[in-house]
Design a protein around this motif. Structure first.
Motif, PDB file in Angstrom:
ATOM      1  N   LEU A   1      -1.508 -11.762  11.673  1.00  9.31           N
ATOM      2  CA  LEU A   1      -2.045 -10.769  12.921  1.00  9.31           C
ATOM      3  C   LEU A   1      -0.900 -11.248  13.980  1.00  9.31           C
ATOM      4  CD1 LEU A   1      -5.705 -10.739  12.739  1.00  9.31           C
ATOM      5  CD2 LEU A   1      -4.124  -9.209  11.730  1.00  9.31           C
TER       6      LEU A   1
ATOM      7  N   ALA B   1      -4.382  -5.756   1.336  1.00 14.65           N
ATOM      8  CA  ALA B   1      -4.072  -4.390   2.201  1.00 14.65           C
ATOM      9  C   ALA B   1      -5.301  -3.266   2.455  1.00 14.65           C
ATOM     10  CB  ALA B   1      -2.816  -3.360   1.418  1.00 14.65           C
TER      11      ALA B   1
ATOM     12  N   ILE C   1       1.366 -10.259   6.786  1.00 14.61           N
ATOM     13  CA  ILE C   1       0.929 -11.637   6.320  1.00 14.61           C
ATOM     14  C   ILE C   1       1.528 -11.662   4.843  1.00 14.61           C
ATOM     15  CG2 ILE C   1      -1.230 -11.132   5.267  1.00 14.61           C
ATOM     16  CD1 ILE C   1      -2.213 -13.936   6.808  1.00 14.61           C
TER      17      ILE C   1
ATOM     18  N   LEU D   1       0.879  -1.151   0.070  1.00 15.99           N
ATOM     19  CA  LEU D   1      -0.153  -0.026   0.197  1.00 15.99           C
ATOM     20  C   LEU D   1       0.974   1.161  -0.203  1.00 15.99           C
ATOM     21  CD1 LEU D   1      -3.167   0.486   0.843  1.00 15.99           C
ATOM     22  CD2 LEU D   1      -2.062   1.553   2.726  1.00 15.99           C
TER      23      LEU D   1
HETATM   24  N1  SAM Z   1       1.339  -0.138   7.689  1.00 10.92           N
HETATM   25  C1  SAM Z   1       1.302   0.126   6.221  1.00 10.92           C
HETATM   26  C2  SAM Z   1       0.614   1.745   6.143  1.00 10.92           C
HETATM   27  O1  SAM Z   1       0.157   2.128   7.291  1.00 10.92           O
HETATM   28  O2  SAM Z   1       0.882   2.216   5.024  1.00 10.92           O
HETATM   29  C3  SAM Z   1       0.303  -0.783   5.542  1.00 10.92           C
HETATM   30  C4  SAM Z   1      -1.378  -0.654   6.043  1.00 10.92           C
HETATM   31  S1  SAM Z   1      -2.294  -1.697   5.125  1.00 10.92           S
HETATM   32  C5  SAM Z   1      -3.827  -0.693   5.169  1.00 10.92           C
HETATM   33  C6  SAM Z   1      -2.613  -3.123   5.767  1.00 10.92           C
HETATM   34  C7  SAM Z   1      -1.320  -4.167   6.065  1.00 10.92           C
HETATM   35  O3  SAM Z   1      -1.975  -5.537   6.574  1.00 10.92           O
HETATM   36  C8  SAM Z   1      -1.063  -4.920   4.605  1.00 10.92           C
HETATM   37  O4  SAM Z   1       0.156  -4.426   4.097  1.00 10.92           O
HETATM   38  C9  SAM Z   1      -1.522  -6.005   4.325  1.00 10.92           C
HETATM   39  O5  SAM Z   1      -0.745  -6.984   3.526  1.00 10.92           O
HETATM   40  C10 SAM Z   1      -1.334  -6.596   6.067  1.00 10.92           C
HETATM   41  N2  SAM Z   1      -2.320  -7.665   6.441  1.00 10.92           N
HETATM   42  C11 SAM Z   1      -3.422  -7.900   5.932  1.00 10.92           C
HETATM   43  N3  SAM Z   1      -3.950  -9.138   6.480  1.00 10.92           N
HETATM   44  C12 SAM Z   1      -3.242  -9.350   7.430  1.00 10.92           C
HETATM   45  C13 SAM Z   1      -3.076 -10.367   8.437  1.00 10.92           C
HETATM   46  N4  SAM Z   1      -4.083 -11.269   8.588  1.00 10.92           N
HETATM   47  N5  SAM Z   1      -2.103 -10.436   9.188  1.00 10.92           N
HETATM   48  C14 SAM Z   1      -0.940  -9.643   9.092  1.00 10.92           C
HETATM   49  N6  SAM Z   1      -1.067  -8.538   8.321  1.00 10.92           N
HETATM   50  C15 SAM Z   1      -1.897  -8.498   7.300  1.00 10.92           C
END
Ligand code: SAM
Ligand code: GLN
Length: 283
Positions: free
Chosen positions: A173, A212, A147, A90
């Motif tokens: 998570l 994301a 993830i 993202l």
């Molecule tokens: N932290 C970054 C930012 O603020 O710009 C990215 C945020 S983006 C909204 C959400 C992130 O959560 C993505 O990178 C996605 O790959 C990750 N994600 C989605 N599902 C997940 C899960 N079950 N466990 C861990 N991370 C996850």
């Protein structure tokens, strides 16, 4: 060769025709030419160097297909730092810079007496939050998870470029923390929070990773899952900070009151006056 002025003007016109934001024409020129705004104005009536002109035109062709400018450039500015970004992550948003600022304030207010602060950033993406917080607060010992293995590769590269010392882990998570029996003082997460069926701009929907963006039917799936297991990974005194959708305050506050009846919870607004950050304190 056309001048800078003529070329930006032509690009504005092409953007207008497609009802895309016209400012992108000059923003893209500023970033691509590596001239700051004042320098660019000084050069405005000069002919563009050939190589820059070619790069500008091929980049603009992608932008006109609604690819985000940051992917075309290959980087995005966040909290004053330059993060490499591509389709694996993202693009970090300006609202999220406000989350970082508030996290730093919380650390000053509540952890001033600690020598170190154990922190995790769940769903780190490009590493924007984890790296900025680690750079700005030297007491922080940062772990960052996602993830998406592909996202972690990008985040690792950014940590290296920006000289931030971060422990990375791939996993769902809180699983990476639970497996390592790791406890933290501060849990940060900007989860995907867009409801599954919500309409999005083409530039987001067609180019940014869906993993994301979407947080289940009502967008709250990841908050619920995190709340459920949070106490397994939090120290007795701890703070959680989340980014949230502008219309999710009341649903999330109700959820927090139910799951953590004794915690102190607060929703903060972003500079546009929208509910944007949820802070939950166990003090
Ligand atoms: N932290 C970054 C930012 O603020 O710009 C990215 C945020 S983006 C909204 C959400 C992130 O959560 C993505 O990178 C996605 O790959 C990750 N994600 C989605 N599902 C997940 C899960 N079950 N466990 C861990 N991370 C996850
Ligand atoms: N702010 C992003 C958008 O509107 C969504 C980020 C998120 O789901 N955490 O595209």
């Amino acid at each position: 060769m056309p001048t800078f002025n003529q070329e930006v003007h032509a690009a504005r016109k092409a953007l207008r025709k497609k009802a895309l934001p016209e400012e992108t024409a000059s923003l893209f020129m500023v970033e691509l030419s590596q001239l700051d705004r004042t320098d660019l104005y000084l050069h405005y009536d000069e002919e563009m160097p050939k190589e820059l002109l070619e790069a500008y035109r091929s980049g603009m062709a992608r932008i006109l297909k609604e690819e985000p400018m940051q992917y075309v450039l290959g980087f995005s500015w966040f909290y004053g730092y330059r993060f490499e970004v591509d389709e694996r992550v993202l693009i970090p948003r300006p609202e999220t810079e406000e989350l970082v600022a508030n996290i730093l304030i919380e650390m000053d207010e509540h952890f001033a007496d600690q020598k170190t602060i154990q922190v995790v950033d769940i769903g780190t993406g490009s590493g924007a939050i984890a790296i900025s917080v680690a750079k700005e607060e030297p007491k922080v010992i940062m772990m960052a998870t996602d993830i998406s293995e592909a996202a972690i590769e990008v985040a690792k590269k950014n940590a290296k470029n920006l000289e931030a010392n971060i422990e990375f882990a791939v996993g769902d998570l809180l699983q990476p923390l639970i497996e390592r029996q790791r406890k933290v003082d501060f849990l940060i997460c900007n989860p995907p929070y867009i409801p599954q069926e919500e309409a999005l701009e083409n530039s987001v929907k067609n180019y940014e990773p869906h993993v994301a963006l979407f947080g289940g039917e009502d967008g709250l799936k990841f908050y619920r899952q995190l709340f459920e297991e949070a106490l397994k990974v939090l120290n007795t005194k701890a703070i959680m900070a989340f980014e949230i959708g502008y219309n999710q305050k009341s649903a999330l506050m109700a959820e927090v009151e139910k799951v953590f009846p004794t915690a102190q919870a607060e929703v903060l607004k972003d500079i546009n006056g929208k509910d944007r950050m949820l802070i939950v304190r166990f003090l």
